[in-house]
Design a protein around this motif. Structure first.
Motif, PDB file in Angstrom:
ATOM      1  N   VAL A  89      -0.705  14.745  -0.861  1.00  0.00           N
ATOM      2  CA  VAL A  89      -1.632  13.656  -1.518  1.00  0.00           C
ATOM      3  C   VAL A  89      -0.827  12.432  -1.531  1.00  0.00           C
ATOM      4  O   VAL A  89      -1.515  11.264  -1.082  1.00  0.00           O
ATOM      5  N   ILE A  90       0.310  12.279  -2.088  1.00  0.00           N
ATOM      6  CA  ILE A  90       0.994  10.890  -2.090  1.00  0.00           C
ATOM      7  C   ILE A  90       1.271  10.344  -0.537  1.00  0.00           C
ATOM      8  O   ILE A  90       0.829   9.164  -0.522  1.00  0.00           O
ATOM      9  N   CYS A  91       1.511  11.117   0.641  1.00  0.00           N
ATOM     10  CA  CYS A  91       1.576  10.440   1.779  1.00  0.00           C
ATOM     11  C   CYS A  91       0.205  10.161   2.233  1.00  0.00           C
ATOM     12  O   CYS A  91       0.124   9.125   2.909  1.00  0.00           O
ATOM     13  N   ALA A  92      -0.965  10.940   2.022  1.00  0.00           N
ATOM     14  CA  ALA A  92      -2.140  10.460   2.570  1.00  0.00           C
ATOM     15  C   ALA A  92      -2.623   9.157   1.641  1.00  0.00           C
ATOM     16  O   ALA A  92      -3.410   8.175   2.213  1.00  0.00           O
ATOM     17  N   ARG A  93      -2.533   9.232   0.476  1.00  0.00           N
ATOM     18  CA  ARG A  93      -2.960   8.097  -0.373  1.00  0.00           C
ATOM     19  C   ARG A  93      -2.217   6.885   0.089  1.00  0.00           C
ATOM     20  O   ARG A  93      -2.645   5.517   0.040  1.00  0.00           O
ATOM     21  N   ALA A  94      -0.731   6.939   0.218  1.00  0.00           N
ATOM     22  CA  ALA A  94      -0.139   5.707   0.723  1.00  0.00           C
ATOM     23  C   ALA A  94      -0.662   5.198   2.092  1.00  0.00           C
ATOM     24  O   ALA A  94      -0.773   3.924   2.352  1.00  0.00           O
ATOM     25  N   ARG A  95      -1.192   6.157   2.906  1.00  0.00           N
ATOM     26  CA  ARG A  95      -1.583   5.620   4.362  1.00  0.00           C
ATOM     27  C   ARG A  95      -2.827   5.158   4.040  1.00  0.00           C
ATOM     28  O   ARG A  95      -3.285   4.275   4.628  1.00  0.00           O
ATOM     29  N   LEU A  96      -3.918   5.815   3.217  1.00  0.00           N
ATOM     30  CA  LEU A  96      -5.246   5.258   3.167  1.00  0.00           C
ATOM     31  C   LEU A  96      -5.251   3.856   2.349  1.00  0.00           C
ATOM     32  O   LEU A  96      -6.120   2.898   2.648  1.00  0.00           O
ATOM     33  N   ASN A  97      -4.339   3.661   1.672  1.00  0.00           N
ATOM     34  CA  ASN A  97      -4.298   2.270   0.642  1.00  0.00           C
ATOM     35  C   ASN A  97      -3.211   1.348   1.477  1.00  0.00           C
ATOM     36  O   ASN A  97      -3.218   0.155   1.036  1.00  0.00           O
ATOM     37  N   ARG A  98      -2.754   1.801   2.611  1.00  0.00           N
ATOM     38  CA  ARG A  98      -1.723   0.807   3.291  1.00  0.00           C
ATOM     39  C   ARG A  98      -0.712   0.244   2.254  1.00  0.00           C
ATOM     40  O   ARG A  98      -0.458  -0.882   2.002  1.00  0.00           O
ATOM     41  N   LEU A  99      -0.310   1.364   1.299  1.00  0.00           N
ATOM     42  CA  LEU A  99       0.869   1.016   0.456  1.00  0.00           C
ATOM     43  C   LEU A  99       2.042   2.025   0.783  1.00  0.00           C
ATOM     44  O   LEU A  99       2.007   3.072   1.239  1.00  0.00           O
ATOM     45  N   PRO A 100       3.381   1.441   0.189  1.00  0.00           N
ATOM     46  CA  PRO A 100       4.550   2.433   0.484  1.00  0.00           C
ATOM     47  C   PRO A 100       4.238   3.665  -0.620  1.00  0.00           C
ATOM     48  O   PRO A 100       3.785   3.368  -1.550  1.00  0.00           O
ATOM     49  N   SER A 101       4.980   4.721  -0.232  1.00  0.00           N
ATOM     50  CA  SER A 101       4.780   5.709  -1.133  1.00  0.00           C
ATOM     51  C   SER A 101       5.286   5.667  -2.723  1.00  0.00           C
ATOM     52  O   SER A 101       4.970   6.231  -3.291  1.00  0.00           O
ATOM     53  N   ALA A 102       6.326   4.837  -2.517  1.00  0.00           N
ATOM     54  CA  ALA A 102       6.921   4.566  -3.894  1.00  0.00           C
ATOM     55  C   ALA A 102       5.904   4.320  -4.874  1.00  0.00           C
ATOM     56  O   ALA A 102       6.024   4.267  -5.923  1.00  0.00           O
ATOM     57  N   ALA A 103       5.061   3.238  -4.484  1.00  0.00           N
ATOM     58  CA  ALA A 103       4.068   2.591  -5.236  1.00  0.00           C
ATOM     59  C   ALA A 103       2.985   3.740  -5.567  1.00  0.00           C
ATOM     60  O   ALA A 103       2.868   3.730  -6.947  1.00  0.00           O
ATOM     61  N   ILE A 104       2.649   4.515  -4.734  1.00  0.00           N
ATOM     62  CA  ILE A 104       1.728   5.647  -5.076  1.00  0.00           C
ATOM     63  C   ILE A 104       2.587   6.533  -6.048  1.00  0.00           C
ATOM     64  O   ILE A 104       1.767   7.183  -7.204  1.00  0.00           O
ATOM     65  N   GLU A 105       3.683   6.981  -6.221  1.00  0.00           N
ATOM     66  CA  GLU A 105       4.594   7.764  -6.855  1.00  0.00           C
ATOM     67  C   GLU A 105       4.456   7.206  -8.121  1.00  0.00           C
ATOM     68  O   GLU A 105       4.518   8.008  -9.253  1.00  0.00           O
ATOM     69  N   ARG A 106       4.805   5.881  -8.439  1.00  0.00           N
ATOM     70  CA  ARG A 106       4.612   5.289  -9.608  1.00  0.00           C
ATOM     71  C   ARG A 106       3.681   5.311 -10.498  1.00  0.00           C
ATOM     72  O   ARG A 106       3.626   5.802 -11.785  1.00  0.00           O
ATOM     73  N   ILE A 107       2.476   5.271  -9.846  1.00  0.00           N
ATOM     74  CA  ILE A 107       1.291   5.534 -10.225  1.00  0.00           C
ATOM     75  C   ILE A 107       1.041   7.139 -10.807  1.00  0.00           C
ATOM     76  O   ILE A 107       0.329   7.408 -11.981  1.00  0.00           O
TER      77      ILE A 107
END
Length: 420
Positions: free
Chosen positions: A337-355
């Motif tokens: 989910v984190i990898c998918a969200r990072a790709r869809l949001n065009r953000l680094p995985s670290a930013a998704i992980e913080r949320i």
């Protein structure tokens, strides 16, 4: 004479000096371009600016609301204006000028501005109240009643700046707000206050609000009693967002350090091993745990690489959509989910992980919205991955819609340094 005046005022700009009579003639001729220039000048007679505060054109009223020369009587009228943009501009101006007014020299003006401020603090639109809160968050020479109203606002974008920064809130105020807090993020904002007393810290810890306690632990200026910290350590194994903050606290007892070594990651174990207060036996214990943890994390890294490959394959076949993310959430595959969200949001995985680590339902919802996915994906993540309680969750509006406004969602993302 009037014809000559109109001809003179019909040029590219108004004269440097403008009398009341000249201002009035401009209004009588209904010269819109000149009126637009007139409403931004601070040297115009107060009567003229008051008249323009009721102009049919909201753009004119907005300029009057922003004009520092506008009389306070007109500001009070504008506080009830039909246009949200006008009220926002007025809120910004009043919040900036009120703290600088001398209470004795400008008593009548101050009374009128305070009345307008109180009206704006009750405005039906959160954006108006949020502007007030942002501008007043550090002010001291403003009514405490207005500040306390904003501090108890149900919208986080309104209450958070006041709760985190306002010097007008006492420890008793903060403890009372913690006890009855209804706004998501209110406790977290309090936990970030500089120089938080141990009394208020105890109240935050007793709330067991996960994001708030996480914020408290990383707040180096917050006072936390050793007994309270020991109590948190006993609960921290199941709450990953507390690990880093607890490890960095100087108040840790040796017993707490040994307990923490049993569940934190390798990088935090390395940090623990550098504490000067460790005895030889505790240092040896941490060294053993560090070697074990490095082995475990090597296996986790391999699993994360598999998740990246799965997301890449889904993207290539055009299947990286809401169905893919929802299915991964239901399966409990956090890495996918984190990898998918990072790709869809065009953000680094670290930013998704913080949320994800924040366990903020509103931030997760905003992230789903930013990726262009439906609200049902946010519900799946809250339920299957974060396992939030009913009280912590954010539910869809009418079963399918996003429950937050776009302004609110952008605010929650900005809290993590992400542009909405």
């Amino acid at each position: 004479m009037l014809r000559n005046l109109i001809r003179r005022l019909s040029g590219a700009s108004l004269p440097e000096k403008l009398s009341y009579e000249e201002s009035r003639k401009i209004l009588e001729t209904r010269a819109n371009e000149l009126k637009k220039e007139l409403c931004v000048r601070e040297d115009v007679a107060p009567e003229i600016l008051y008249y323009l505060a009721t102009d049919p054109d909201p753009k004119i009223r907005k300029e009057i609301a922003a004009n520092r020369g506008t009389p306070a009587q007109a500001d009070l009228v504008l506080a009830a204006d039909d246009s949200t943009d006008v009220r926002c501009e007025l809120a910004r101006k009043i919040a900036r000028i009120l703290p600088d007014l001398d209470p004795d020299e400008e008593r009548r003006t101050r009374e009128l501005l305070v009345a307008a401020l109180e009206k704006l603090a009750r405005d039906v639109f959160p954006r108006v109240r949020a502007i007030l809160a942002e501008e007043l968050k550090s002010a001291t020479n403003v009514p405490a009643s207005v500040v306390k109203r904003l501090a108890r606002d149900l919208e986080t974008m309104v209450s958070a700046p006041i709760l985190q920064y306002s010097p007008l809130l006492s420890d008793d105020d903060l403890i009372e707000i913690i006890a009855g807090a209804k706004a998501d993020g209110a406790l977290e904002a309090i936990a970030r206050r500089h120089g938080l007393s141990s009394k208020v810290s105890d109240a935050v810890i007793s709330s067991f609000d996960v994001p708030a306690v996480a914020a408290l632990l990383v707040n180096r200026s917050a006072q936390i009693r050793e007994e309270a910290l020991d109590r948190l350590v006993e609960e921290a194994e199941a709450v990953e967002t507390w690990h880093s903050g607890i490890v960095m606290r100087a108040e840790l007892s040796v017993r707490a350090v040994r307990r923490i070594a049993g569940f934190v990651g390798a990088s935090l174990l390395q940090t623990l091993s550098t504490r000067a207060s460790l005895d030889a036996e505790t240092a040896q214990h941490i060294g053993i745990r560090l070697r074990e943890r490095l082995s475990e994390e090597k296996a986790l890294t391999a699993r994360d690489e598999d998740a990246e490959g799965e997301v890449e394959r889904a993207a290539k076949r055009g299947a990286l959509d809401d169905g893919f993310v929802a299915a991964a959430a239901e399966a409990g595959s956090k890495a996918t989910v984190i990898c998918a969200r990072a790709r869809l949001n065009r953000l680094p995985s670290a930013a998704i992980e913080r949320i994800f680590a924040s366990r903020s339902a509103k931030a997760i919802t905003a992230l789903v919205w930013r990726a262009g996915l439906p609200m049902r994906v946010a519900m799946k993540i809250q339920t299957f991955l974060l396992k939030l309680t009913q009280r912590e969750m954010v539910f869809a509006r009418a079963g399918v819609g996003f429950p937050l406004s776009e302004d609110e969602m952008r605010w929650h993302l900005s809290y993590f340094g992400i542009n909405g």
